[in-house]
Design a protein around this motif. Structure first.
Motif, PDB file in Angstrom:
ATOM      1  N   GLY A 136       0.786  -1.222   0.000  1.00 14.34           N
ATOM      2  CA  GLY A 136       0.000   0.000   0.000  1.00 14.34           C
ATOM      3  C   GLY A 136       0.816   1.268   0.000  1.00 14.34           C
ATOM      4  O   GLY A 136       0.264   2.360  -0.106  1.00 14.34           O
ATOM      5  N   ALA A 137       2.127   1.157   0.155  1.00 17.32           N
ATOM      6  CA  ALA A 137       3.035   2.306   0.116  1.00 17.32           C
ATOM      7  C   ALA A 137       2.775   3.263   1.286  1.00 17.32           C
ATOM      8  O   ALA A 137       1.903   3.051   2.120  1.00 17.32           O
ATOM      9  CB  ALA A 137       2.940   3.040  -1.219  1.00 17.32           C
ATOM     10  N   ARG A 138       3.568   4.320   1.325  1.00 22.70           N
ATOM     11  CA  ARG A 138       3.571   5.209   2.490  1.00 22.70           C
ATOM     12  C   ARG A 138       2.221   5.895   2.710  1.00 22.70           C
ATOM     13  O   ARG A 138       1.795   6.084   3.847  1.00 22.70           O
ATOM     14  CB  ARG A 138       4.679   6.259   2.332  1.00 22.70           C
ATOM     15  CG  ARG A 138       4.761   7.223   3.509  1.00 22.70           C
ATOM     16  CD  ARG A 138       5.962   8.149   3.409  1.00 22.70           C
ATOM     17  NE  ARG A 138       5.901   9.211   4.400  1.00 22.70           N
ATOM     18  CZ  ARG A 138       6.281   9.109   5.660  1.00 22.70           C
ATOM     19  NH1 ARG A 138       6.751   7.959   6.110  1.00 22.70           N
ATOM     20  NH2 ARG A 138       6.199  10.121   6.496  1.00 22.70           N
ATOM     21  N   ALA A 147      -2.721  -3.232   3.324  1.00 24.57           N
ATOM     22  CA  ALA A 147      -3.124  -4.634   3.184  1.00 24.57           C
ATOM     23  C   ALA A 147      -2.018  -5.489   3.776  1.00 24.57           C
ATOM     24  O   ALA A 147      -0.834  -5.268   3.510  1.00 24.57           O
ATOM     25  CB  ALA A 147      -3.338  -4.983   1.719  1.00 24.57           C
ATOM     26  N   ILE A 148      -2.397  -6.468   4.586  1.00 25.20           N
ATOM     27  CA  ILE A 148      -1.428  -7.305   5.299  1.00 25.20           C
ATOM     28  C   ILE A 148      -1.573  -8.750   4.860  1.00 25.20           C
ATOM     29  O   ILE A 148      -2.684  -9.279   4.769  1.00 25.20           O
ATOM     30  CB  ILE A 148      -1.652  -7.230   6.829  1.00 25.20           C
ATOM     31  CG1 ILE A 148      -1.745  -5.774   7.302  1.00 25.20           C
ATOM     32  CG2 ILE A 148      -0.563  -7.994   7.562  1.00 25.20           C
ATOM     33  CD1 ILE A 148      -0.496  -4.974   7.170  1.00 25.20           C
ATOM     34  N   MET A 149      -0.435  -9.397   4.623  1.00 24.88           N
ATOM     35  CA  MET A 149      -0.389 -10.821   4.281  1.00 24.88           C
ATOM     36  C   MET A 149       0.261 -11.554   5.448  1.00 24.88           C
ATOM     37  O   MET A 149       1.469 -11.420   5.654  1.00 24.88           O
ATOM     38  CB  MET A 149       0.422 -11.012   2.987  1.00 24.88           C
ATOM     39  CG  MET A 149      -0.219 -10.359   1.770  1.00 24.88           C
ATOM     40  SD  MET A 149       0.978  -9.734   0.535  1.00 24.88           S
ATOM     41  CE  MET A 149       1.097  -8.002   1.012  1.00 24.88           C
ATOM     42  N   MET A 150      -0.523 -12.292   6.223  1.00 28.44           N
ATOM     43  CA  MET A 150      -0.014 -12.854   7.472  1.00 28.44           C
ATOM     44  C   MET A 150       0.154 -14.361   7.407  1.00 28.44           C
ATOM     45  O   MET A 150      -0.784 -15.101   7.131  1.00 28.44           O
ATOM     46  CB  MET A 150      -0.949 -12.503   8.647  1.00 28.44           C
ATOM     47  CG  MET A 150      -0.474 -13.059   9.986  1.00 28.44           C
ATOM     48  SD  MET A 150      -1.565 -12.637  11.374  1.00 28.44           S
ATOM     49  CE  MET A 150      -1.137 -10.904  11.588  1.00 28.44           C
ATOM     50  N   GLY A 151       1.366 -14.812   7.703  1.00 29.81           N
ATOM     51  CA  GLY A 151       1.658 -16.233   7.831  1.00 29.81           C
ATOM     52  C   GLY A 151       2.063 -16.561   9.257  1.00 29.81           C
ATOM     53  O   GLY A 151       2.766 -15.786   9.905  1.00 29.81           O
ATOM     54  N   ALA A 152       1.630 -17.707   9.762  1.00 35.49           N
ATOM     55  CA  ALA A 152       1.962 -18.088  11.134  1.00 35.49           C
ATOM     56  C   ALA A 152       1.784 -19.586  11.312  1.00 35.49           C
ATOM     57  O   ALA A 152       0.859 -20.182  10.750  1.00 35.49           O
ATOM     58  CB  ALA A 152       1.076 -17.337  12.134  1.00 35.49           C
ATOM     59  N   ASP A 153       2.663 -20.181  12.099  1.00 37.03           N
ATOM     60  CA  ASP A 153       2.539 -21.596  12.437  1.00 37.03           C
ATOM     61  C   ASP A 153       1.741 -21.812  13.717  1.00 37.03           C
ATOM     62  O   ASP A 153       1.243 -22.907  13.961  1.00 37.03           O
ATOM     63  CB  ASP A 153       3.926 -22.229  12.600  1.00 37.03           C
ATOM     64  CG  ASP A 153       4.642 -22.437  11.283  1.00 37.03           C
ATOM     65  OD1 ASP A 153       3.958 -22.464  10.238  1.00 37.03           O
ATOM     66  OD2 ASP A 153       5.883 -22.564  11.293  1.00 37.03           O
ATOM     67  N   ASP A 154       1.647 -20.772  14.538  1.00 32.53           N
ATOM     68  CA  ASP A 154       0.984 -20.878  15.835  1.00 32.53           C
ATOM     69  C   ASP A 154      -0.205 -19.926  15.868  1.00 32.53           C
ATOM     70  O   ASP A 154      -0.051 -18.710  15.748  1.00 32.53           O
ATOM     71  CB  ASP A 154       1.985 -20.532  16.948  1.00 32.53           C
ATOM     72  CG  ASP A 154       1.408 -20.730  18.330  1.00 32.53           C
ATOM     73  OD1 ASP A 154       0.600 -19.878  18.763  1.00 32.53           O
ATOM     74  OD2 ASP A 154       1.749 -21.735  18.998  1.00 32.53           O
ATOM     75  N   MET A 168      -2.916  -0.801  11.927  1.00 37.76           N
ATOM     76  CA  MET A 168      -2.207  -0.303  10.747  1.00 37.76           C
ATOM     77  C   MET A 168      -2.873  -0.705   9.444  1.00 37.76           C
ATOM     78  O   MET A 168      -2.407  -0.338   8.363  1.00 37.76           O
ATOM     79  CB  MET A 168      -0.774  -0.853  10.738  1.00 37.76           C
ATOM     80  CG  MET A 168       0.049  -0.495  11.960  1.00 37.76           C
ATOM     81  SD  MET A 168       1.647  -1.352  11.952  1.00 37.76           S
ATOM     82  CE  MET A 168       1.239  -2.852  12.859  1.00 37.76           C
ATOM     83  N   SER A 169      -3.962  -1.462   9.529  1.00 35.09           N
ATOM     84  CA  SER A 169      -4.431  -2.195   8.364  1.00 35.09           C
ATOM     85  C   SER A 169      -5.901  -1.992   8.054  1.00 35.09           C
ATOM     86  O   SER A 169      -6.726  -1.809   8.949  1.00 35.09           O
ATOM     87  CB  SER A 169      -4.180  -3.690   8.597  1.00 35.09           C
ATOM     88  OG  SER A 169      -4.785  -4.481   7.615  1.00 35.09           O
ATOM     89  N   ALA A 170      -6.208  -2.061   6.750  1.00 37.67           N
ATOM     90  CA  ALA A 170      -7.600  -2.119   6.327  1.00 37.67           C
ATOM     91  C   ALA A 170      -8.067  -3.556   6.220  1.00 37.67           C
ATOM     92  O   ALA A 170      -9.254  -3.848   6.362  1.00 37.67           O
ATOM     93  CB  ALA A 170      -7.764  -1.435   4.974  1.00 37.67           C
ATOM     94  N   ARG A 171      -7.140  -4.473   5.970  1.00 34.96           N
ATOM     95  CA  ARG A 171      -7.506  -5.870   5.808  1.00 34.96           C
ATOM     96  C   ARG A 171      -6.298  -6.766   6.035  1.00 34.96           C
ATOM     97  O   ARG A 171      -5.203  -6.462   5.557  1.00 34.96           O
ATOM     98  CB  ARG A 171      -8.077  -6.118   4.410  1.00 34.96           C
ATOM     99  CG  ARG A 171      -8.619  -7.526   4.211  1.00 34.96           C
ATOM    100  CD  ARG A 171      -9.335  -7.652   2.885  1.00 34.96           C
ATOM    101  NE  ARG A 171      -9.866  -9.004   2.709  1.00 34.96           N
ATOM    102  CZ  ARG A 171     -10.495  -9.431   1.624  1.00 34.96           C
ATOM    103  NH1 ARG A 171     -10.690  -8.599   0.609  1.00 34.96           N
ATOM    104  NH2 ARG A 171     -10.950 -10.662   1.534  1.00 34.96           N
ATOM    105  N   ILE A 172      -6.519  -7.857   6.772  1.00 33.07           N
ATOM    106  CA  ILE A 172      -5.483  -8.859   6.999  1.00 33.07           C
ATOM    107  C   ILE A 172      -5.871 -10.115   6.238  1.00 33.07           C
ATOM    108  O   ILE A 172      -6.935 -10.688   6.445  1.00 33.07           O
ATOM    109  CB  ILE A 172      -5.329  -9.186   8.500  1.00 33.07           C
ATOM    110  CG1 ILE A 172      -4.937  -7.925   9.284  1.00 33.07           C
ATOM    111  CG2 ILE A 172      -4.298 -10.288   8.706  1.00 33.07           C
ATOM    112  CD1 ILE A 172      -4.931  -8.123  10.784  1.00 33.07           C
ATOM    113  N   PHE A 173      -4.988 -10.551   5.346  1.00 34.92           N
ATOM    114  CA  PHE A 173      -5.183 -11.800   4.615  1.00 34.92           C
ATOM    115  C   PHE A 173      -4.338 -12.879   5.280  1.00 34.92           C
ATOM    116  O   PHE A 173      -3.122 -12.751   5.374  1.00 34.92           O
ATOM    117  CB  PHE A 173      -4.740 -11.658   3.151  1.00 34.92           C
ATOM    118  CG  PHE A 173      -5.538 -10.671   2.354  1.00 34.92           C
ATOM    119  CD1 PHE A 173      -6.643 -11.090   1.622  1.00 34.92           C
ATOM    120  CD2 PHE A 173      -5.180  -9.327   2.323  1.00 34.92           C
ATOM    121  CE1 PHE A 173      -7.385 -10.179   0.878  1.00 34.92           C
ATOM    122  CE2 PHE A 173      -5.910  -8.412   1.576  1.00 34.92           C
ATOM    123  CZ  PHE A 173      -7.016  -8.845   0.856  1.00 34.92           C
TER     124      PHE A 173
END
Length: 302
Positions: A136-138, A147-154, A168-173
């Motif tokens: 989304g740039a500054r 826009a957030i791209m979230m990866g997690a094992d836990d 900080m986000s409008a949407r978390i994927f």
């Protein structure tokens, strides 16, 4: 997100490492949300950290070990190698004496293979790593609409990260396991870089054929050639000659090279990615650390 602490996630104190072009507005939104009791900021530029802390009502952590007071620590740094160097020493031991269960959220554009390895080292000490790169740039970092791209094992770790990222986000994927967020970010930035490379190449050809670049951009945006590049980058930074998007050429080149690694890891050819990486690499070798939009000038002259 409403004010006060987050009883579900149990997050009262948040740390933030890396206060550059993106990090500054991102942590400003964390602090202004009123959702956390304390926000601690750290940067290699100690004066920058102190000035930002004073401006947003946070605390400056001159020593990175002070972030051990945080339940969640966000990192926004140039590369995954720097992220690893900040979080673990040469022997793989954590540098910050955080209690077990602390969650680190790497929001940088990192190499997913290095993210997985850093996560493994932290997990051995009872610490968690979540990757949550941004797009989304500054301007969207300032607005808090990344826009957030979230990866997690836990899942518990992801659950503690979400209230922080939400500010900080409008949407978390949710993209899958650890590293998938960073893989997605690299591939997304490859697509954007390909659009940038192709559209500026078209501008050069069109101008030499007698077309007005501004008219070309208007036609792109009313036609099938439309993209984020044609709606934002070309009119604001190429046609107007500002060349100030805030996204550096070394970072774009790095992201496309990460995308190359991701594609090669899947075992298939990626000729477009290779071509874009080559074009950006040529521009980087010639221009150095400039705004990525300056690559157009190099390609145009060449």
């Amino acid at each position: 997100m409403s004010g006060g602490t987050s009883p579900v996630a149990g997050v009262r104190t948040v740390g933030f490492i890396g206060l550059g072009t993106m990090g500054d507005p991102m942590v400003t939104n964390i602090a202004s949300s009123g959702a956390f009791e304390r926000v601690l900021v750290h940067d290699v530029d100690v004066e920058r950290a102190a000035a930002l802390a004073a401006r947003i009502g946070a605390e400056a952590a001159a020593d990175i070990t002070h972030l051990s007071a945080c339940e969640v620590v966000v990192l926004m740094l140039p590369t995954s190698a720097i992220v690893r160097a900040v979080l673990v020493d040469d022997d793989g031991a954590p540098r910050i004496p955080s209690p077990r269960g602390t969650v680190y959220v790497d929001m940088s554009s990192s190499d997913p293979t290095e993210t997985v390895e850093t996560g493994r080292l932290l997990a051995a000490a009872g610490l968690h790593l979540v990757d949550a790169p941004v797009s989304g740039a500054r301007e969207r970092a300032i607005a808090g609409t990344l826009a957030i791209m979230m990866g997690a094992d836990d899942e518990d770790a992801a659950g503690r990260a979400v209230p922080v990222v939400d500010t900080m986000s409008a949407r978390i994927f949710r993209t899958g396991g650890l590293g998938t967020g960073h893989a997605m970010k690299a591939l997304n930035n490859f697509v954007a870089a390909a659009a940038y490379t192709a559209s500026t190449e078209a501008l050069t050809a069109g101008a030499r054929f007698g077309l007005d670049p501004a008219v070309m951009v208007d036609i792109f945006n009313a036609s099938t050639g439309q993209s984020f590049v044609t709606t934002h980058v070309l009119p604001d930074h190429i046609v107007d000659g500002r060349f100030a998007s805030g996204f550096a050429l070394p970072l774009m080149t790095k992201d496309v090279r990460i995308a190359q690694k991701v594609q090669r890891a899947t075992g298939h050819d990626a000729p477009v990615c290779d071509a874009v990486a080559g074009a950006l690499g040529d521009a980087l070798d010639a221009l150095g650390n400039v705004d990525h939009t300056r690559a157009y000038e190099f390609w145009n002259e060449r």
